[in-house]
Design a protein around this motif. Structure first.
Motif: not given
Length: 168
Positions: A91-98, A121-123, A128-134
């Motif tokens: 929870p409280n993941a702060l997406k899009p941060l990785p 959600q795209l943004f 977030g998934a892309k920033l986390s290692g594509n």
């Protein structure tokens, strides 16, 4: 713009979570799922999961998928739904941060190439998934049009980025 769309765009679109073929994911080597909560699994402020989504999660369990829910929503709501679904959560993941995605990957104990991220959600979810290692990404349509005001602003930009997909 086209290059940005390729970099930021999802790998797959699906109308709803339950429309995603778990058989196809398994056949492509996916064994773990990172799933968003609001407007992906459950409508905005809803408390009851749709029967189709409950069945999809059960099928994922039956097929041996590991699942972690990653949500920007508050802990109590996320944990109660995760408990109902018998899945782990961040929870409280702060997406899009990785950071939330990295924690989910740690809990899944799978290589990145075996993990798919599902969200509406795209943004937050896709970026977030892309920033986390594509990571492999699946973008669903939101369950309903109600959302937080900031999310409504992001939906406007989503329509600019993906005009063929976003109709709301």
């Amino acid at each position: 713009m086209a290059q940005t769309r390729r970099m930021l765009g999802p790998n797959l679109f699906a109308p709803r979570l339950h429309d995603i073929s778990l058989a196809d994911l398994a056949a492509s080597g996916i064994r773990g799922l990172i799933v968003d909560l609001d407007n992906t699994l459950l409508g905005f402020h809803e408390t009851e999961l749709a029967a189709e989504h409950l069945a999809w999660v059960q099928e994922a369990h039956d097929r041996g998928f590991a699942i972690v829910m990653v949500s920007n929503n508050f802990s109590e709501r996320v944990r109660s739904i995760a408990k109902l679904l018998r899945i782990d959560c961040v929870p409280n993941a702060l997406k899009p941060l990785p950071f939330g995605f990295w924690e989910a990957l740690r809990r899944l104990k799978l290589p990145r190439k075996q993990v798919a991220v599902v969200g509406d959600q795209l943004f937050t979810d896709v970026l977030g998934a892309k920033l986390s290692g594509n990571l492999y990404t699946i973008l669903t349509e939101p369950i309903e049009s109600k959302d937080f005001p900031i999310t409504m602003m992001f939906r406007f930009f989503e329509r600019l980025m993906l005009p063929e997909r976003r109709t709301r």
